[in-house]
Design an enzyme around this catalytic site. Structure first.
Site, short mmCIF file in Angstrom:
data_model
loop_
_atom_site.label_atom_id
_atom_site.label_comp_id
_atom_site.label_asym_id
_atom_site.label_seq_id
_atom_site.Cartn_x
_atom_site.Cartn_y
_atom_site.Cartn_z
N SER A 1 0.83 -1.20 0.00
CA SER A 1 0.00 0.00 0.00
C SER A 1 0.86 1.24 0.00
CB SER A 1 -0.95 0.00 1.20
OG SER A 1 -0.26 0.52 2.30
N LYS A 2 0.28 2.30 -0.49
CA LYS A 2 0.99 3.55 -0.66
C LYS A 2 1.57 4.06 0.66
CE LYS A 2 0.82 7.02 -4.14
NZ LYS A 2 1.77 6.36 -4.98
N ARG A 3 0.88 3.77 1.73
CA ARG A 3 1.33 4.25 3.04
C ARG A 3 2.71 3.70 3.40
NH1 ARG A 3 -1.88 1.98 6.47
NH2 ARG A 3 -3.43 1.40 4.92
N GLN A 4 3.01 2.51 2.90
CA GLN A 4 4.29 1.90 3.28
C GLN A 4 5.44 2.30 2.34
OE1 GLN A 4 2.41 -1.71 2.66
NE2 GLN A 4 2.48 -2.34 4.80
N GLY A 5 5.16 3.20 1.42
CA GLY A 5 6.25 3.64 0.54
C GLY A 5 5.89 3.45 -0.91
#
Ligand code: GLU
Length: 494
Positions: free
Chosen positions: A260-264
């Protein structure tokens, strides 16, 4: 065997997820392995998700990755164009086609008009949830007489068209990776095929297009697996031969969750901006879910095309391992010429304020020399910035006490004196001069080996290890060397 025709059919959501890139890659490898055709189709029937420039972005990412295709949507001179005999390849330009097939399904009794309001559907869903049932359409409009439905439409009532699935029927299909799959229609919903805005849903459009475009193999992410029985039923309803299916395991992070985008980084653009080479990213991604026959994992595109088959595609999620990606990418960085790596690194060096456009014009060879001193140790081209940091600024920070100790060796003043004398002989350092410098100092002072090299390295970089000393000397240049020696004398030598 009939000619293989496969397609990559992304929705233009604004960026290409690396899971999507892998799907495109496997389609491409399979097509090329079989001398087939690869098609790029744009599935843009969900107008709420429309993003300006998304098609261009997607095509750029594929092009950067070195994945080419034979038919479909291209960008030429900044314009989106379409090529091939089966167009249009953008679904929003095919609305009349879908309409015709929806009408056919209704006529044959495989689909029906549904007039249920959003409120009613919400209520039904709520009630089902309370009862602990899986929310789904309750079939309220399934049996409305077709003539009556047409009258209601003529009177301006809003409607959708739904698939009329038979009750309690097993739908069977074969997946080339997962084997035979059976799903009962009681576990499926009467899928909306045509929305109230006149656009088809993905489910109708994908079946109609794959059939009309003669697609032989559908290779896509496993998130579409639950939809496949509905598609298979549609093929039956139309009386069409269905293609072969392959559902690819999702690309997961180390916690076995979707990336997911949150993790990079998740998009191809992100990885590109982080300094990954397309060769590295593509080679690594191929390995997430597919394994080559031998133990060699560094494979060129040609080699992957040669080896690719579904026999070696995994059934379960592929783990995205960033360390391994870095390792693969580092391999490609080392195989590139210093000039190529320099060209890729220049934007990062400019951004970091280490070089200017002027430097690129006037001192390109020097930049290449600097980058090549660290090329061996890079995982990404962006990493150049942190690795060459040591060449900038007048201050030297010893990395530990050992460095300070080395700088305080009793031979060091003699050594530094000799360096100063040598440097006085020239205005600027060239490679020839640098190559001979340490030898001349050795001769002059009688200091050699560790006692010679370590203090010089320590004074110039603050480290006991690092790139070749000759290269460091050349890249630093006369003035910086003199400044650094003076700096350590003033700050670290007792
Ligand atoms: N448009 C779908 C997507 O965005 C394509 C799924 C398929 O390949 O059938 O992933």
């Amino acid at each position: 065997m009939e000619q293989v025709r496969v397609r990559f059919a992304p929705s233009p959501t604004g960026y290409l997820h690396i899971g999507g890139l892998r799907t495109a890659l496997y389609n491409y490898l399979f097509a090329r392995h079989n001398d087939g055709k690869f098609i790029l189709r744009i599935e843009d029937t969900d107008r709420t998700r429309f993003v300006e420039g998304a098609i261009e972005n997607l095509i750029n990412s594929l092009e950067w990755a070195g994945i080419d295709y034979d038919e479909g949507v291209f960008v030429e001179n900044g314009e989106v164009v379409q090529k091939g005999e089966y167009g249009p390849y953008i679904q929003s330009e095919r609305l009349d086609i879908y309409r015709k097939y929806v009408d056919e399904l209704i006529e044959k009794g495989y689909a029906y008009y549904c007039f249920c309001s959003k409120e009613r559907l919400d209520n039904v869903r709520e009630e089902q949830k309370i009862k602990g049932l899986i929310p789904r359409y309750d079939g309220f409009c399934r049996n409305i007489d077709i003539e009556e439905a047409k009258k209601r439409i003529a009177n301006g009532e809003e409607y959708v068209v739904r698939l009329k699935l038979p009750h309690d029927r097993d739908i069977k299909f074969h997946d080339l990776v997962r084997g035979d799959i059976v799903i009962n229609t009681n576990d499926l919903d009467d899928q909306v095929l045509l929305k109230s805005d006149g656009f088809p849903t993905y489910h109708l459009a994908v079946v109609v297009d794959d059939h009309l475009m003669n697609i032989t193999h559908i290779i896509r992410g496993e998130e579409w697996l639950p939809s496949t029985p509905k598609h298979v039923y549609l093929y039956e309803a139309f009386g069409w031969e269905k293609p072969d299916y392959v559902h690819l395991p999702t690309v997961l992070n180390k916690d076995r969750k979707k990336l997911s985008k949150r993790q990079g980084d998740v998009s191809v653009e992100d990885f590109r901006a982080s300094g990954y080479l397309s060769e590295g990213l593509v080679n690594y991604l191929a390995l997430v879910g597919w394994s080559p026959e031998g133990t060699e994992e560094i494979l060129s595109m040609e080699e992957m095309i040669k080896q690719f088959s579904f026999d070696r595609v995994a059934k379960t999620g592929g783990i995205f391992d960033k360390d391994k990606l870095d390792w693969v990418n580092g391999h490609y960085i080392r195989s590139f010429s210093p000039e190529d790596i320099t060209d890729l690194a220049i934007p990062y060096l400019k951004e970091a304020g280490f070089i200017t456009d002027e430097d690129v014009k006037e001192r390109y060879d020097w930049i290449v020399a600097m980058v090549s001193t660290v090329q061996e140790s890079l995982s990404t081209t962006k990493e150049v910035v942190e690795k060459v940091e040591m060449f900038f600024g007048d201050e030297v920070k010893p990395e530990n006490d050992e460095v300070v100790e080395v700088l305080n060796g009793e031979q060091v003043p003699t050594l530094f004196q000799a360096i100063r004398e040598e440097l006085q002989e020239v205005d600027e350092l060239d490679e020839e001069f640098c190559k001979g410098l340490m030898k001349r100092i050795q001769k002059k002072t009688g200091i050699k080996g560790k006692n010679l090299y370590m203090p010089v390295r320590s004074a110039l970089t603050g480290n006991l290890h690092g790139p070749e000393l000759v290269n460091i000397i050349y890249v630093l240049g006369k003035q910086n060397i003199l400044k650094r020696i003076e700096y350590v004398e003033n700050n670290y030598i007792k």
